[in-house]
Design a protein around this motif. Structure first.
Motif, PDB file in Angstrom:
ATOM      1  N   GLN A  40       0.777  -1.088  -0.050  1.00 54.96           N
ATOM      2  CA  GLN A  40       0.114  -0.093  -0.036  1.00 54.96           C
ATOM      3  C   GLN A  40       0.834   1.183   0.093  1.00 54.96           C
ATOM      4  O   GLN A  40       0.658   2.332  -0.638  1.00 54.96           O
ATOM      5  N   ILE A  41       1.833   1.387   0.787  1.00 49.90           N
ATOM      6  CA  ILE A  41       2.990   2.340   0.852  1.00 49.90           C
ATOM      7  C   ILE A  41       3.480   2.470  -0.490  1.00 49.90           C
ATOM      8  O   ILE A  41       3.507   3.694  -1.025  1.00 49.90           O
ATOM      9  N   ARG A  55       3.431  11.566   8.245  1.00 47.68           N
ATOM     10  CA  ARG A  55       2.197  12.042   8.483  1.00 47.68           C
ATOM     11  C   ARG A  55       1.424  11.953   7.357  1.00 47.68           C
ATOM     12  O   ARG A  55       0.406  11.826   7.046  1.00 47.68           O
ATOM     13  N   ASP A  56       2.117  12.646   6.107  1.00 52.94           N
ATOM     14  CA  ASP A  56       1.308  12.656   4.655  1.00 52.94           C
ATOM     15  C   ASP A  56       0.816  11.435   4.181  1.00 52.94           C
ATOM     16  O   ASP A  56      -0.083  11.289   3.712  1.00 52.94           O
ATOM     17  N   LEU A  57       1.711  10.192   4.610  1.00 49.42           N
ATOM     18  CA  LEU A  57       1.382   8.917   4.034  1.00 49.42           C
ATOM     19  C   LEU A  57       0.199   8.487   4.738  1.00 49.42           C
ATOM     20  O   LEU A  57      -0.498   7.921   4.199  1.00 49.42           O
ATOM     21  N   PRO A  64      -5.774   7.185  11.283  1.00 42.70           N
ATOM     22  CA  PRO A  64      -5.996   8.150  11.666  1.00 42.70           C
ATOM     23  C   PRO A  64      -4.393   8.843  12.203  1.00 42.70           C
ATOM     24  O   PRO A  64      -3.533   8.369  12.176  1.00 42.70           O
ATOM     25  N   LEU A  65      -4.471  10.308  12.192  1.00 37.28           N
ATOM     26  CA  LEU A  65      -3.519  10.852  12.493  1.00 37.28           C
ATOM     27  C   LEU A  65      -2.843  10.606  14.049  1.00 37.28           C
ATOM     28  O   LEU A  65      -2.883  11.879  14.768  1.00 37.28           O
ATOM     29  N   LYS A  66      -2.797   9.542  14.357  1.00 38.15           N
ATOM     30  CA  LYS A  66      -2.376   9.359  15.958  1.00 38.15           C
ATOM     31  C   LYS A  66      -0.850   9.052  16.108  1.00 38.15           C
ATOM     32  O   LYS A  66      -0.252   8.590  15.105  1.00 38.15           O
ATOM     33  N   PRO A  67      -0.343   9.364  17.012  1.00 30.76           N
ATOM     34  CA  PRO A  67       1.199   9.099  17.131  1.00 30.76           C
ATOM     35  C   PRO A  67       1.582   7.695  16.953  1.00 30.76           C
ATOM     36  O   PRO A  67       2.618   7.532  16.085  1.00 30.76           O
ATOM     37  N   LYS A  68       0.906   6.883  17.496  1.00 34.03           N
ATOM     38  CA  LYS A  68       1.402   5.299  16.982  1.00 34.03           C
ATOM     39  C   LYS A  68       1.071   4.841  15.615  1.00 34.03           C
ATOM     40  O   LYS A  68       2.132   4.240  15.036  1.00 34.03           O
ATOM     41  N   ASN A  69       0.239   5.624  14.825  1.00 38.88           N
ATOM     42  CA  ASN A  69       0.131   5.183  13.493  1.00 38.88           C
ATOM     43  C   ASN A  69       1.191   5.806  12.479  1.00 38.88           C
ATOM     44  O   ASN A  69       1.692   5.537  11.882  1.00 38.88           O
ATOM     45  N   ILE A  70       1.651   7.022  13.053  1.00 40.92           N
ATOM     46  CA  ILE A  70       2.674   7.761  12.325  1.00 40.92           C
ATOM     47  C   ILE A  70       4.078   7.209  12.669  1.00 40.92           C
ATOM     48  O   ILE A  70       4.673   7.060  11.765  1.00 40.92           O
ATOM     49  N   GLU A  71       4.207   6.741  13.761  1.00 38.91           N
ATOM     50  CA  GLU A  71       5.443   6.209  14.160  1.00 38.91           C
ATOM     51  C   GLU A  71       5.632   4.955  13.333  1.00 38.91           C
ATOM     52  O   GLU A  71       6.677   4.484  12.802  1.00 38.91           O
ATOM     53  N   SER A  72       4.470   3.979  13.430  1.00 38.91           N
ATOM     54  CA  SER A  72       4.624   2.726  12.826  1.00 38.91           C
ATOM     55  C   SER A  72       4.861   2.907  11.087  1.00 38.91           C
ATOM     56  O   SER A  72       5.579   2.222  10.541  1.00 38.91           O
ATOM     57  N   THR A  73       4.215   3.805  10.671  1.00 44.70           N
ATOM     58  CA  THR A  73       4.503   4.215   9.260  1.00 44.70           C
ATOM     59  C   THR A  73       5.878   4.711   8.975  1.00 44.70           C
ATOM     60  O   THR A  73       6.564   4.190   8.194  1.00 44.70           O
TER      61      THR A  73
END
Length: 99
Positions: A40-41, A55-57, A64-73
Motif C-alpha cells: 500500500q505504501i 504523516r502525509d502517508l 487516523p493521525l495518531k502518534p502510534k500510526n505515524i511512528e508505525s508508518t
C-alpha cells in the motif's frame, strides 16, 4: 622509434588478446516484507508527485493521525529505505528510488 601505425597495431593486438567484457549481473529486486501495508505504501509512492513524510502517508492511506500510526508508518518507511526501495532525501522525508 616506432611509428604511429606500429603503435596502433600493437594496441589492437593487445585489445584483441583481452577476454571479452562480461555484463554486470542484474541487480535482483529486493524482497518486500509480506505485510500488505508495504505494498500500500509503494502504491501511494507510485502516484506521489514528490517526497513524503510519514504523516502525509498516513493521510494518503486514510489512517487516523495518531502518534502510534505515524511512528508505525515511519518505521515501515525506514525499513523500505534499508531494503533499497525508498530513499530518505533528508531526515523524515522519503521518496521512491527510480531505476
Amino acid at each position: 622509434m616506432t611509428t604511429p601505425i606500429e603503435s596502433l597495431a600493437v594496441t589492437r593486438k593487445t585489445l584483441l588478446a583481452l577476454p571479452p567484457a562480461t555484463p554486470e549481473p542484474a541487480e535482483e529486486p529486493p524482497v518486500l516484507p509480506a505485510h500488505p501495508a508495504y505494498q500500500q505504501i509503494l502504491d501511494v509512492f507510485a502516484d506521489a508527485a514528490g517526497p513524503m513524510r510519514a504523516r502525509d502517508l498516513c493521510q494518503a492511506l486514510d489512517l487516523p493521525l495518531k502518534p502510534k500510526n505515524i511512528e508505525s508508518t515511519r518505521h515501515k518507511l525506514k525499513r523500505l529505505v534499508s531494503l533499497g526501495v525508498l530513499a530518505e532525501t533528508e531526515p523524515g522525508l522519503f521518496i521512491q528510488r527510480r531505476p
